[in-house]
Write a protein that holds these residues in place. Structure first.
Motif, PDB file in Angstrom:
ATOM      1  N   LEU A   1       0.811  -1.212   0.000  1.00  0.00           N
ATOM      2  CA  LEU A   1       0.000   0.000   0.000  1.00  0.00           C
ATOM      3  C   LEU A   1       0.846   1.265   0.000  1.00  0.00           C
ATOM      4  O   LEU A   1       0.545   2.227  -0.709  1.00  0.00           O
ATOM      5  CB  LEU A   1      -0.948   0.012   1.206  1.00  0.00           C
ATOM      6  CG  LEU A   1      -2.120  -0.975   1.167  1.00  0.00           C
ATOM      7  CD1 LEU A   1      -2.919  -0.895   2.455  1.00  0.00           C
ATOM      8  CD2 LEU A   1      -3.022  -0.715  -0.038  1.00  0.00           C
ATOM      9  N   GLN A   2       1.895   1.276   0.784  1.00  0.00           N
ATOM     10  CA  GLN A   2       2.709   2.488   0.894  1.00  0.00           C
ATOM     11  C   GLN A   2       3.441   2.827  -0.403  1.00  0.00           C
ATOM     12  O   GLN A   2       3.890   3.957  -0.589  1.00  0.00           O
ATOM     13  CB  GLN A   2       3.721   2.340   2.031  1.00  0.00           C
ATOM     14  CG  GLN A   2       4.683   1.180   1.844  1.00  0.00           C
ATOM     15  CD  GLN A   2       5.628   1.032   3.017  1.00  0.00           C
ATOM     16  OE1 GLN A   2       6.274   1.993   3.420  1.00  0.00           O
ATOM     17  NE2 GLN A   2       5.696  -0.168   3.588  1.00  0.00           N
ATOM     18  N   TYR A   3       3.557   1.856  -1.305  1.00  0.00           N
ATOM     19  CA  TYR A   3       4.259   2.087  -2.570  1.00  0.00           C
ATOM     20  C   TYR A   3       3.306   2.454  -3.714  1.00  0.00           C
ATOM     21  O   TYR A   3       3.760   2.782  -4.810  1.00  0.00           O
ATOM     22  CB  TYR A   3       5.057   0.842  -2.961  1.00  0.00           C
ATOM     23  CG  TYR A   3       6.069   0.426  -1.919  1.00  0.00           C
ATOM     24  CD1 TYR A   3       7.257   1.121  -1.763  1.00  0.00           C
ATOM     25  CD2 TYR A   3       5.819  -0.663  -1.084  1.00  0.00           C
ATOM     26  CE1 TYR A   3       8.188   0.740  -0.794  1.00  0.00           C
ATOM     27  CE2 TYR A   3       6.742  -1.051  -0.121  1.00  0.00           C
ATOM     28  CZ  TYR A   3       7.925  -0.342   0.021  1.00  0.00           C
ATOM     29  OH  TYR A   3       8.830  -0.727   0.979  1.00  0.00           O
ATOM     30  N   THR A   4       2.017   2.384  -3.468  1.00  0.00           N
ATOM     31  CA  THR A   4       0.970   2.675  -4.469  1.00  0.00           C
ATOM     32  C   THR A   4       1.255   2.003  -5.818  1.00  0.00           C
ATOM     33  O   THR A   4       1.356   2.646  -6.860  1.00  0.00           O
ATOM     34  CB  THR A   4       0.775   4.196  -4.668  1.00  0.00           C
ATOM     35  OG1 THR A   4       1.989   4.772  -5.121  1.00  0.00           O
ATOM     36  CG2 THR A   4       0.335   4.855  -3.379  1.00  0.00           C
TER      37      THR A   4
ATOM     38  N   ALA B   1      -1.138   3.629   5.624  1.00  0.00           N
ATOM     39  CA  ALA B   1      -1.691   3.762   4.272  1.00  0.00           C
ATOM     40  C   ALA B   1      -2.330   5.131   4.086  1.00  0.00           C
ATOM     41  O   ALA B   1      -3.234   5.499   4.837  1.00  0.00           O
ATOM     42  CB  ALA B   1      -2.722   2.670   4.017  1.00  0.00           C
TER      43      ALA B   1
ATOM     44  N   PRO C   1      -0.287  -0.836  -8.267  1.00  0.00           N
ATOM     45  CA  PRO C   1      -1.449  -1.712  -8.523  1.00  0.00           C
ATOM     46  C   PRO C   1      -1.008  -3.125  -8.875  1.00  0.00           C
ATOM     47  O   PRO C   1      -0.095  -3.322  -9.680  1.00  0.00           O
ATOM     48  CB  PRO C   1      -2.159  -1.042  -9.706  1.00  0.00           C
ATOM     49  CG  PRO C   1      -1.121  -0.204 -10.367  1.00  0.00           C
ATOM     50  CD  PRO C   1      -0.138   0.196  -9.313  1.00  0.00           C
TER      51      PRO C   1
ATOM     52  N   THR D   1     -12.358   5.504  -3.298  1.00  0.00           N
ATOM     53  CA  THR D   1     -11.161   5.810  -2.524  1.00  0.00           C
ATOM     54  C   THR D   1     -11.324   5.226  -1.130  1.00  0.00           C
ATOM     55  O   THR D   1     -12.423   5.262  -0.563  1.00  0.00           O
ATOM     56  CB  THR D   1     -10.943   7.337  -2.411  1.00  0.00           C
ATOM     57  OG1 THR D   1     -10.968   7.916  -3.712  1.00  0.00           O
ATOM     58  CG2 THR D   1      -9.609   7.651  -1.751  1.00  0.00           C
TER      59      THR D   1
ATOM     60  N   TYR E   1      -6.163  -0.394  -5.410  1.00  0.00           N
ATOM     61  CA  TYR E   1      -4.990  -0.910  -4.711  1.00  0.00           C
ATOM     62  C   TYR E   1      -5.356  -1.972  -3.672  1.00  0.00           C
ATOM     63  O   TYR E   1      -4.480  -2.663  -3.151  1.00  0.00           O
ATOM     64  CB  TYR E   1      -4.223   0.225  -4.027  1.00  0.00           C
ATOM     65  CG  TYR E   1      -3.626   1.200  -5.012  1.00  0.00           C
ATOM     66  CD1 TYR E   1      -2.504   0.863  -5.759  1.00  0.00           C
ATOM     67  CD2 TYR E   1      -4.196   2.450  -5.224  1.00  0.00           C
ATOM     68  CE1 TYR E   1      -1.967   1.749  -6.686  1.00  0.00           C
ATOM     69  CE2 TYR E   1      -3.664   3.346  -6.136  1.00  0.00           C
ATOM     70  CZ  TYR E   1      -2.551   2.979  -6.862  1.00  0.00           C
ATOM     71  OH  TYR E   1      -2.023   3.861  -7.789  1.00  0.00           O
ATOM     72  N   TYR E   2      -6.632  -2.086  -3.368  1.00  0.00           N
ATOM     73  CA  TYR E   2      -7.067  -3.038  -2.346  1.00  0.00           C
ATOM     74  C   TYR E   2      -7.656  -4.319  -2.928  1.00  0.00           C
ATOM     75  O   TYR E   2      -7.653  -5.354  -2.282  1.00  0.00           O
ATOM     76  CB  TYR E   2      -8.120  -2.384  -1.441  1.00  0.00           C
ATOM     77  CG  TYR E   2      -7.551  -1.374  -0.477  1.00  0.00           C
ATOM     78  CD1 TYR E   2      -7.196  -1.737   0.815  1.00  0.00           C
ATOM     79  CD2 TYR E   2      -7.345  -0.055  -0.862  1.00  0.00           C
ATOM     80  CE1 TYR E   2      -6.668  -0.806   1.710  1.00  0.00           C
ATOM     81  CE2 TYR E   2      -6.824   0.886   0.016  1.00  0.00           C
ATOM     82  CZ  TYR E   2      -6.488   0.499   1.292  1.00  0.00           C
ATOM     83  OH  TYR E   2      -5.962   1.413   2.172  1.00  0.00           O
TER      84      TYR E   2
ATOM     85  N   LEU F   1      -6.091   6.022  -0.662  1.00  0.00           N
ATOM     86  CA  LEU F   1      -5.711   5.389  -1.920  1.00  0.00           C
ATOM     87  C   LEU F   1      -6.928   4.986  -2.724  1.00  0.00           C
ATOM     88  O   LEU F   1      -7.982   4.682  -2.162  1.00  0.00           O
ATOM     89  CB  LEU F   1      -4.859   4.143  -1.655  1.00  0.00           C
ATOM     90  CG  LEU F   1      -3.436   4.342  -1.131  1.00  0.00           C
ATOM     91  CD1 LEU F   1      -2.819   3.000  -0.807  1.00  0.00           C
ATOM     92  CD2 LEU F   1      -2.595   5.079  -2.149  1.00  0.00           C
TER      93      LEU F   1
END
Length: 507
Positions: free
Chosen positions: A215-218, A498, A220, A311, A505-506, A501
């Motif tokens: 998540l922290q790197y965004t 996080a 996909p 989001t 991404y989830y 986002l």
């Protein structure tokens, strides 16, 4: 006696302003709402996984049929549907060697082997994302069946496969208290125990942990089992496919293709008749099983707008769970923070405050948290709290006919509550979106004021925003459809910070 009302099937919008009730028909006839040039794939896998991925990309370039073409339409081919290229040679590949997997997989500790294997894949993705000159749209993680089988909670590695014994038990790891010692540098076993104890801070689920730590790197990602893409070849001990998609092969192509297109930056469709200026929030809660406090839980909010964009806002961890009534409720400070994030994001995207905010949750709102929500909402915005549950049983049976009650039927109890059938018989496909007698969801306007029929129409529309599966409709609105999965990802690692986002991404 009150009668049922019927809500017409919501339309969704595609290219050229065209409307259709079925996403698959709309994409086939008109194409996606907005197009992209193509998909540049990143692949993290073994050599075998890479070949499986390439073969599948080639496979979906041509029409793929299901055993039943009425209930599940055929897939015309990727470029024919989405108007862009997804080529098997346009790939950035990072290999995960079988030897690397073998060194980590055969550890007796489920948490240790899962953490180490997630680290192996994650490091390759992050490094490649930093160093590659070519921009990758989506990273595809192709997972060997052994990782899927043995990197899940409660999975047990057969004794004959164990090569490394666990250094610490789960119960001891949970309460592990590291005490520095003069001999630390010489005590190798102590270091290994400490290292293994830390892995118990992460969920032993490969998919959720990898998503959480990325998540922290965004970046996909789409995590896919080898047995999904090469389902004919991956077989069990009886010689049968581990996963049999023979009857829904076209459906599989629709689902994988739509998810890839969405994660690469395309927008397949959006709701066509939803009111403008409306914001829908779904509250997410997940108990933290590793916490010593039984009340501790993680919270988040999923925001969806009339254009279909989603989001996720991660909230704080705290004592939100009440074991006595099994309900989740936020404290005023955290409630204000969570809703303020959503309002700020809405203003950044639209340049003004929303006209209406509907907050969806599976539990009722209490007075304290609702007053906190009201404090941060602008005076011109109508705030409404909606409770959506499946706990109130109501079954309706038809006297005649072979099919059950139609999707879209609703039984309005009063001006504040109603039962809505989001699954049931669909005339277009001549089939039912349920294998059993359809159960309705119970909808209650718990706080605020709104027209109950309008609420029902909105919720039925929100069942058509699942870009992770190209289907006619879902049984739950998207505001709550992924609540449990997002909660599991957010609690897969409590160390993850996080930022707000995009939904992609989830999932």
């Amino acid at each position: 006696m009150k009668k049922l009302i019927f809500i017409e099937e919501p339309n969704i919008l595609f290219a050229y302003g065209q409307k259709c009730v079925d996403a698959r028909d709309g994409l086939t006839l008109f194409g996606p709402l907005n197009k992209i040039y193509g998909i540049k794939s990143g692949v993290i896998s073994t050599q075998n996984g890479l070949q499986i991925f390439k073969n599948y990309i080639q496979h979906i370039q041509k029409p793929i049929f299901n055993a039943n073409n009425i209930t599940r339409p055929m897939f015309p081919g990727f470029e024919a549907v989405f108007g862009c290229k997804w080529e098997q040679e346009s790939i950035v590949y990072k290999e995960v060697k079988n030897e690397e997997i073998g060194k980590m997989l055969y550890n007796e500790s489920t948490h240790k082997r899962t953490y180490d294997l997630v680290t192996l894949f994650l490091d390759k993705i992050v490094t490649a994302n930093k160093n590659e000159d070519e921009k990758v749209d989506v990273w595809f993680v192709i997972v060997p069946e052994e990782i899927y089988k043995y990197c899940r909670p409660n999975s047990i590695l057969p004794k004959e496969l164990v090569e490394t014994r666990a250094k610490i038990s789960k119960s001891k790891a949970k309460n592990y208290n590291y005490q520095p010692s003069f001999f630390d540098d010489y005590d190798k076993d102590l270091k290994q125990r400490e290292e293994e104890a830390k892995t118990y801070h992460y969920d032993a689920q490969f998919h959720d942990q990898l998503k959480a730590r990325l998540l922290q790197y965004t970046i996909p990602t789409q995590i896919i089992r080898e047995s999904t893409l090469a389902w004919r070849d991956v077989k069990n001990k009886f010689g049968m496919p581990v996963r049999d998609f023979s009857k829904i092969e076209g459906h599989l192509a629709w689902t994988i293709s739509t998810a890839a297109f969405y994660k690469a930056g395309g927008k397949p469709w959006k709701l066509s008749d939803i009111r403008s200026g409306v914001c829908y929030l779904g509250l997410v809660y997940k108990k933290i099983d590793t916490s010593n406090n039984p009340k501790n839980a993680c919270c988040a909010a999923q925001m969806f707008l009339d254009n279909g964009d989603g989001t996720v806002f991660k909230g704080e961890v705290g004592p939100w769970y009440n074991p006595d009534n099994r309900e989740f409720h936020l404290k005023p400070k955290e409630a204000k923070t969570l809703l303020s994030q959503a309002l700020l994001s809405y203003r950044e995207q639209n340049g003004e405050n929303p006209k209406e905010i509907f907050i969806h949750a599976k539990t009722k709102f209490n007075k304290t948290e609702w007053e906190a929500f009201q404090e941060v909402v602008p005076s011109e915005t109508n705030l409404v709290g909606i409770t959506i549950t499946k706990t109130k049983p109501l079954k309706l049976f038809k006297k005649e006919g072979s099919y059950p009650i139609m999707r879209g039927n609703a039984f309005v109890v009063n001006e504040k509550s109603a039962f809505l059938w989001t699954v049931g018989y669909v005339p277009k496909t001549e089939s039912a979106l349920s294998m059993e007698v359809p159960n309705p969801i119970f909808i209650e306007i718990n706080k605020g004021k709104a027209d109950i029929e309008q609420v029902l129409k909105d919720i039925l529309s929100l069942t058509k925003l699942n870009f992770n599966a190209c289907i006619y409709a879902d049984g739950e609105p998207v505001t709550l459809r992924f609540a449990d999965k997002i909660g599991e990802i957010l609690t897969a690692s409590l160390d993850i910070k996080a930022p707000p986002l995009a939904f992609k991404y989830y999932i």
